[in-house]
Design a protein around this motif. Sequence first.
Motif, mmCIF file in Angstrom:
data_model
loop_
_atom_site.group_PDB
_atom_site.id
_atom_site.type_symbol
_atom_site.label_atom_id
_atom_site.label_comp_id
_atom_site.label_asym_id
_atom_site.label_seq_id
_atom_site.Cartn_x
_atom_site.Cartn_y
_atom_site.Cartn_z
ATOM 1 N N ASP A 125 -3.035 -6.988 32.035
ATOM 2 C CA ASP A 125 -2.530 -6.968 29.818
ATOM 3 C C ASP A 125 -3.293 -7.302 29.563
ATOM 4 N N TRP A 126 -3.338 -8.184 29.871
ATOM 5 C CA TRP A 126 -4.924 -8.851 28.969
ATOM 6 C C TRP A 126 -5.961 -8.496 29.560
ATOM 7 N N ASP A 127 -6.393 -8.378 30.487
ATOM 8 C CA ASP A 127 -7.755 -7.186 30.711
ATOM 9 C C ASP A 127 -7.738 -5.838 30.247
ATOM 10 N N GLN A 128 -6.520 -4.878 29.713
ATOM 11 C CA GLN A 128 -6.154 -4.125 29.189
ATOM 12 C C GLN A 128 -5.909 -3.681 27.722
ATOM 13 N N HIS A 129 -5.635 -4.921 27.074
ATOM 14 C CA HIS A 129 -5.490 -5.111 25.445
ATOM 15 C C HIS A 129 -6.563 -5.000 24.914
ATOM 16 N N PRO A 130 -6.346 -3.957 23.168
ATOM 17 C CA PRO A 130 -7.220 -3.792 23.493
ATOM 18 C C PRO A 130 -8.244 -3.880 22.319
ATOM 19 N N ALA A 131 -8.297 -5.789 22.071
ATOM 20 C CA ALA A 131 -8.942 -6.247 21.427
ATOM 21 C C ALA A 131 -9.574 -7.135 23.033
ATOM 22 N N ARG A 132 -9.847 -7.076 23.790
ATOM 23 C CA ARG A 132 -11.121 -7.444 25.345
ATOM 24 C C ARG A 132 -11.734 -7.147 25.062
ATOM 25 N N THR A 133 -13.019 -7.616 25.119
ATOM 26 C CA THR A 133 -13.989 -7.642 25.554
ATOM 27 C C THR A 133 -15.056 -7.888 26.857
ATOM 28 N N VAL A 134 -16.229 -7.004 26.766
ATOM 29 C CA VAL A 134 -16.667 -6.900 28.313
ATOM 30 C C VAL A 134 -16.970 -8.707 28.619
ATOM 31 N N GLU A 135 -18.091 -8.697 27.485
ATOM 32 C CA GLU A 135 -17.774 -10.583 27.683
ATOM 33 C C GLU A 135 -16.567 -11.305 27.760
ATOM 34 N N GLU A 136 -15.629 -11.375 28.072
ATOM 35 C CA GLU A 136 -14.664 -12.081 28.589
ATOM 36 C C GLU A 136 -13.597 -11.950 29.306
ATOM 37 N N VAL A 137 -14.100 -10.447 29.927
ATOM 38 C CA VAL A 137 -13.708 -10.213 30.851
ATOM 39 C C VAL A 137 -14.179 -10.920 32.088
ATOM 40 N N PHE A 138 -15.826 -10.711 31.626
ATOM 41 C CA PHE A 138 -16.839 -11.068 33.072
ATOM 42 C C PHE A 138 -16.908 -12.739 32.838
ATOM 43 N N GLY A 139 -16.355 -13.150 31.439
ATOM 44 C CA GLY A 139 -16.323 -14.544 32.210
ATOM 45 C C GLY A 139 -14.727 -15.083 32.162
ATOM 46 N N LEU A 140 -13.831 -14.685 32.819
ATOM 47 C CA LEU A 140 -12.664 -14.912 33.123
ATOM 48 C C LEU A 140 -12.695 -15.119 34.741
ATOM 49 N N LEU A 141 -13.959 -13.725 34.527
ATOM 50 C CA LEU A 141 -13.821 -13.980 36.919
ATOM 51 C C LEU A 141 -14.662 -14.717 36.926
ATOM 52 N N ALA A 142 -16.229 -15.164 36.017
ATOM 53 C CA ALA A 142 -16.698 -16.269 36.276
ATOM 54 C C ALA A 142 -16.252 -17.666 36.945
ATOM 55 N N ALA A 143 -15.024 -17.846 35.587
ATOM 56 C CA ALA A 143 -14.389 -19.306 35.505
ATOM 57 C C ALA A 143 -13.276 -19.209 36.544
ATOM 58 N N ALA A 144 -12.728 -18.364 37.159
ATOM 59 C CA ALA A 144 -11.846 -17.620 37.890
ATOM 60 C C ALA A 144 -13.222 -18.749 39.399
ATOM 61 N N ALA A 145 -13.692 -18.045 39.396
ATOM 62 C CA ALA A 145 -14.440 -18.384 40.856
ATOM 63 C C ALA A 145 -14.828 -19.643 40.629
ATOM 64 N N THR A 146 -15.072 -20.565 39.420
ATOM 65 C CA THR A 146 -15.348 -21.708 39.641
ATOM 66 C C THR A 146 -14.601 -22.464 39.489
ATOM 67 N N PHE A 147 -12.553 -22.165 39.100
ATOM 68 C CA PHE A 147 -12.218 -22.828 39.475
ATOM 69 C C PHE A 147 -11.639 -22.829 41.324
ATOM 70 N N ALA A 148 -11.719 -21.955 41.061
ATOM 71 C CA ALA A 148 -11.064 -21.879 42.702
ATOM 72 C C ALA A 148 -12.214 -22.803 44.013
ATOM 73 N N ARG A 149 -13.363 -22.767 43.734
ATOM 74 C CA ARG A 149 -14.527 -23.757 44.147
ATOM 75 C C ARG A 149 -14.439 -25.492 44.194
ATOM 76 N N THR A 150 -13.704 -25.459 42.968
ATOM 77 C CA THR A 150 -13.527 -26.626 42.600
ATOM 78 C C THR A 150 -11.905 -26.743 42.796
ATOM 79 N N TYR A 151 -11.077 -26.663 42.676
ATOM 80 C CA TYR A 151 -9.589 -26.641 43.392
ATOM 81 C C TYR A 151 -8.994 -26.530 44.896
ATOM 82 N N GLY A 152 -10.006 -25.189 45.016
ATOM 83 C CA GLY A 152 -9.384 -25.099 46.309
ATOM 84 C C GLY A 152 -9.801 -25.803 47.910
ATOM 85 N N ASP A 153 -9.796 -25.405 48.822
ATOM 86 C CA ASP A 153 -9.945 -25.854 50.150
ATOM 87 C C ASP A 153 -11.401 -25.746 50.266
ATOM 88 N N PRO A 154 -11.855 -26.607 50.788
ATOM 89 C CA PRO A 154 -13.710 -26.233 51.159
ATOM 90 C C PRO A 154 -13.402 -25.760 51.740
#
Length: 177
Positions: free
Chosen positions: A144-173
């Motif tokens: 729903d966040w992705d499909q919101h009319p106010a969403r920008t492509v920069e925000e989408v790529f930012g969310l995906l990059a932040a998710a990767a950082t989060f996973a590497r930071t808190y996920g198991d090695p």
Amino acid sequence: MFELNRGLNRHQGLERTGRELVRDIETFVAGTIAASAPSSTPASLIERAWALADYTDWLHWGPSGMPLTGEQIALHAEAAITILRTAGWNPTYPAGRGIRDALTHAQNTDTEHRFSGDTRMALDWIFELLIRALTGAPRAHYSDWDQHPARTVEEVFGLLAAAATFARTYGDPAPAA
């Protein structure tokens, strides 16, 4: 991307078909530009998102019962970035080029068997935590966040990059080779 006969199959006017072509080109170019810029995820966002997690087994074990690593989860998010960079981000249902679609495509084309419903489910949780940390909302769903009319492509790529950082930071090695 855009199908030349899309408008003709739906009996749309040439003017509407032309507008859809322009939108497809604009989202493709925006996605390419956003994806080429280096992403910087503020550590404070990742920390705020982690602080919202009251249950974290999903980061270590998938619904299938298989163990997960932060690297597997991060690579799934980064594969989605690559797919959206190539196809262009357009989360509308007919276009099928949103986060959900990119995660599915990455899972279906993964020849190394790193991505699964398990890594995708972990990303669902991570996206929710990140969006909640960004917005202050008590609940959020990335689709729903992705499909919101106010969403920008920069925000989408930012969310995906932040998710990767989060996973590497808190996920198991990853296990030692």
